[in-house]
Structures are given as C-alpha cells and as structure tokens.
Scaffold this active site. Structure first.
Site, PDB file in Angstrom:
ATOM      1  N   HIS A  25      10.801  -0.638  87.079  1.00  0.00           N
ATOM      2  CA  HIS A  25      10.031  -1.162  85.943  1.00  0.00           C
ATOM      3  C   HIS A  25      10.879  -1.252  84.676  1.00  0.00           C
ATOM      4  O   HIS A  25      10.643  -2.111  83.830  1.00  0.00           O
ATOM      5  CB  HIS A  25       8.777  -0.311  85.723  1.00  0.00           C
TER       6      HIS A  25
ATOM      7  N   ASP B 173       2.781   3.969 103.499  1.00  0.00           N
ATOM      8  CA  ASP B 173       3.029   4.104 104.942  1.00  0.00           C
ATOM      9  C   ASP B 173       2.703   5.535 105.339  1.00  0.00           C
ATOM     10  O   ASP B 173       2.333   6.348 104.489  1.00  0.00           O
ATOM     11  CB  ASP B 173       4.454   3.658 105.336  1.00  0.00           C
TER      12      ASP B 173
HETATM   13 CA   LIG Z   1       8.169   6.197 104.968  1.00  0.00          CA
END
Ligand SMILES: [Ca+2]
Ligand code: HEM
Length: 457
Positions: free
Chosen positions: A173, A313
C-alpha cells in the site's frame, strides 16, 4: 572496476571461492574467459557458457580439459558466490574466445574476472561496530539491530502471524502510491502522512500496523520508506516456504502524501487492476499474479467485519501454493454474512475469497500464470521475489541504493505438496486456463473441516 587475472594452472577453485568471491560477494556481475593472444578482435567460439541466476547452461561441446575445469569451477562458484547486484535478475556470461594459436588453447587461456562495483562505497566486507556482524557496506550495519528488535518486539519472536501479514500488506500500500496521478512510491508516505492516507477507503485497517511500526522508526535511525520495506522482508522470512526477499536501503522521506485511488480494491475489475499496476510500475499481468502470492499469508479483517482474521487460504502461516489451488475451486459459501462489497463465495468454511482474486484466477490474461503456481513452490518463490524487489523500489533508482539483502534471514523451507482440502477434489476445480490442465493433486483425508481464523496478537 578491478580486474584480477590468473592462469589455469593455479588452483582456480580456491582463488575464486575463498579469496576473491568471499571479499567481493554479491558484487561480481560478469565473468569472461578470453584467450591471451593478441590479434584481431576476438570473436566468441561456439563453445560458450552462459550462466544466469543460479542455473548454468552449457551450449555446444568443450574441446579441452581446461574448459571443463573452468566450467566446473564456475558452476560450483556460481551457485553460492554470484548473486544479484541491484538487478532483478543476475546474468553472467563466460565468453570463450579463439586464440591466435589454436593448438595452444588450453595453456593460453586465462580467466579474467571482472569485478564491477556498482557503488563506490561497496567494497570488501566491513566489520560492524556491534562486534558481531560484517557487511558488504557499512550502511547495512545498523540494520542488524533493527532486525533483532522487530523480530522480538513486532513479530512476537519471529512468528508469521498477524503483524507479518499486515506488514507485508503495508509494503504494497505504501509502494503502489505512484503513477500518472502522482505519488512517490515506496517512500513511507503511508506513515509520514498517515492522517491522510490511512483514511483512504482501500487502506482500511492499515492504521493498525502503521501505529505498531511508528515507535520502531522513532527509535532507530531509518526512514519510514526503508523501514516499511525492511520490516516486510524480515517478516516474510518468518513464513515457511517464502523466498528470501531482497532489501535495498536508501529511500528518502516522502515529501507529500500519495493521492487517493492508487491502491486497488477487491471490487475493481481485472481491467482496472491490471491498468493500475501497469501505471504504477509497468507491472505485467504475470507480475501482478506473482505479487498476489502474498495472499497465501493473509487474512481479511474488514471485508466482512463480522469475522475478523478470516484467511484467504487454509494455511495463512505458510507461504505455500494453497492460495492458488483454493482460489480455483468452485465457490459454495460465504464464511460470514455474505453480501459484502468485494467478496465472492469461497469453497471452505472459515475462508474468505476476494472478488479480485477470483476474477484474476479466471481471466484469460492471468489464469494460466495463476494455475502455473499450483504446487510449483520454486516458480512462485522466484516470481514473487523478483516482483517484490520491483515493488519495493518504486519511485527510486536502484543505482542510488545499497544492497543490504544479506541482513534478511533465510526463511524456513516448506517441503509439503499442495493438496485439495478434505472433501474436495479435481471435480471442484473451475478450470480457467485454456491450454494446460489443472495439476493432479491428492485430497486431504477425512471429512471437510473449517479454516481457523488468524489470531489477533
Ligand atoms: Ca498459505
Ligand atoms: C489486486 C490487488 C490487491 C487487492 C484488490 C487486495 C486486496 C486486499 C484486501 C481487501 C485485503 C483484506 C484487508 C482486510 O480486510 O483486513 C488484503 C489483505 C492483504 N493483502 Fe492484498 N490486495 C491486493 C494485492 C496485494 C499485494 C500486491 C500484496 C503484497 C505484495 C498484498 C498483501 C496483502 C496481505 C499480506 C494481506 C493480509 C493482511 C492481514 O492479514 O492483516 N495484497 N488485500
């Protein structure tokens, strides 16, 4: 530029590896073999060795024992002794030139090692004042103490937890704040002008890590721009499977905030995301995919505010390729409330999927690159490392910076394989790459499980 000449009769290996290369480690940028003969401009002979990065290729066939010896030595050395000097990609070439007297080729050969020192201050290793460390450049010495401080006091003793994830997000960012609408890139403006930039919509939540990093910048003699990228590289080194990121020192302090709308949003189209990255730093679609490997160690606090810490994930503490597997699976559920801007259905309870990640995984410009990272840890590592270097120096000329990559620790390795989460299989893949089938993976055993949130610290 220094030149060191020595003949083949000497013990090249020890000369190369111990004497020369240990002193000039990381500064050797080219290596050539010439004949000693005078005469017309030497032209390369067909046997020619090119060495790129860590891999060596031999093209053609060597005609003399001497060539073979040099080749072996160079291969041995190149793995450990030659590394990038301010370039994303190290490339060295051994050119083998013909001699005037061809029959005497073996004995006439000499090895010319050209050592280019990119920066006048970059010379032999210096002993740091701490009495413990040595560095290729004295400017890097101060970083050892900063490293130890943030490992202990920002990253909770070297974890790959929330602060590391947030610090990596912050590198992005801050750096992406550059382009046709203005901004100075990786210049620390996110911290120096935090009252302005952390209020931009896309920076929601960044204020937390800005506040956590500020005291370290105040305590140490380092600019905000350097600190942000340094902390990101150190933090990532705590995550098993991550590449060892490079770190270049020398970002002057920001003089103005970045304009709003430089940071992509998860509800942006692929067109607009690719255009933004191209505008910011000429990033290719493949490099955008590489950068998104970062979402393998990531969670969202603010996409669905009802479920903070929800990962992208199933392994947010491991820099593995699961992110690329799981984003390709059919979305079936919202982990929380649903209906949030920038969120689409994920395949797993406890996992959140960004609309942008979902679309990048399925767009014809990026899908094959996305899929190519699945279970290819080395490819993902190399691509992420190269793209991160590019990101981390946006707005700066690398030739005015000092390579302090030696201060970044080697991350723990990851030796596992990518898998389908329990209860899911190849049938759940939404194939998007038109040219290559999805890799074959095993499914985790047992019934479907839920992904745990990343704990706050
Ligand atoms: Ca991962
Ligand atoms: C298309 C570009 C990108 C978009 C739209 C995007 C969007 C997002 C969003 C919405 C979040 C969740 C923030 C929250 O709710 O707490 C997030 C988290 C994160 N992003 Fe990205 N991102 C992009 C690219 C990148 C890149 C290039 C990097 C780093 C190189 C990065 C690193 C991270 C990390 C590490 C997190 C996790 C932060 C945490 O767990 O606290 N992202 N991103």
């Amino acid at each position: 530029m220094d030149r060191v000449y020595f003949g083949l009769d000497m013990s090249l290996r020890s000369l190369f590896c111990s004497s020369i290369l240990s002193q000039y480690r990381s500064t050797i940028v080219s290596l050539r073999i010439h004949s000693q003969g005078r005469g017309p401009q030497p032209r390369p002979l067909e046997p020619r060795l090119r060495v790129r990065g860590n891999s060596s290729h031999f093209i053609g066939s060597l005609s003399t024992q001497a060539f073979r010896r040099v080749l072996t030595i160079f291969q041995n050395c190149s793995k450990t002794c030659i590394n990038a000097q301010g370039k994303t990609f190290q490339s060295s070439t051994l050119d083998i030139f013909p001699t005037m007297a061809f029959k005497a080729l073996a004995t006439l050969l000499s090895v010319v090692v050209t050592i280019q020192v990119a920066n006048a201050a970059l010379t032999r290793r210096v002993a740091c004042a701490d009495g413990v460390n040595t560095a290729t450049n004295a400017a890097c010495c101060a970083l050892f103490a900063i490293r130890d401080d943030i490992q202990e006091n920002l990253f909770d003793g070297g974890e790959c937890g929330e602060e590391v994830h947030e610090s990596l997000r912050l590198t992005f960012h801050d750096a992406i704040g550059i382009g046709s609408t203005g901004g100075g890139g990786a210049d620390g403006s996110m911290i120096i002008f935090d009252e302005i930039e952390t209020n931009f919509h896309a920076n929601n939540g960044v204020d937390e890590i800005v506040d956590a990093q500020k005291p370290f910048i105040a305590k140490h003699n380092i600019t905000a721009g350097d600190f942000i990228q340094f902390a990101g590289a150190i933090g990532v080194s705590n995550c098993p499977g991550a590449p060892r990121l490079e770190f270049f020192l020398g970002r002057p302090s920001a003089i103005a905030p970045a304009p709003d709308l430089t940071v992509p949003e998860p509800f942006d189209t692929v067109d607009s995301i690719l255009a933004r990255f191209a505008d910011a730093g000429n990033f290719s679609p493949a490099e955008v995919v590489a950068l998104l490997s970062s979402h393998t160690i990531a969670a969202a606090d603010h996409v669905d505010e009802s479920i903070p810490g929800t990962p992208f994930d199933s392994t947010p503490e491991t820099f593995d390729t699961q992110f690329f597997v799981e984003t390709q699976l059919r979305g079936t559920l919202f982990p929380g409330t649903g209906g949030n801007q920038g969120e689409v259905e994920s395949p797993l309870r406890g996992e959140i999927r960004l609309q942008s990640d979902s679309e990048l995984a399925r767009d014809s410009r990026t899908a094959c690159e996305w899929q190519s990272f699945v279970n290819n840890q080395a490819k993902m590592q190399n691509a992420f490392k190269a793209a991160m270097l590019k990101l981390s120096i946006l707005g700066h000329d690398i030739n005015n910076m000092v390579d302090c990559s030696e201060v970044i620790p080697e991350p723990p390795t990851f030796t596992g394989s990518a898998t389908f989460p329990a209860g899911l299989s190849h049938n759940d893949v939404e194939q998007a790459c038109a040219t290559t089938p999805f890799p074959t993976l095993a499914s985790d055993p047992g019934p479907a499980t839920s992904v745990a949130p990343v704990p706050p610290s």
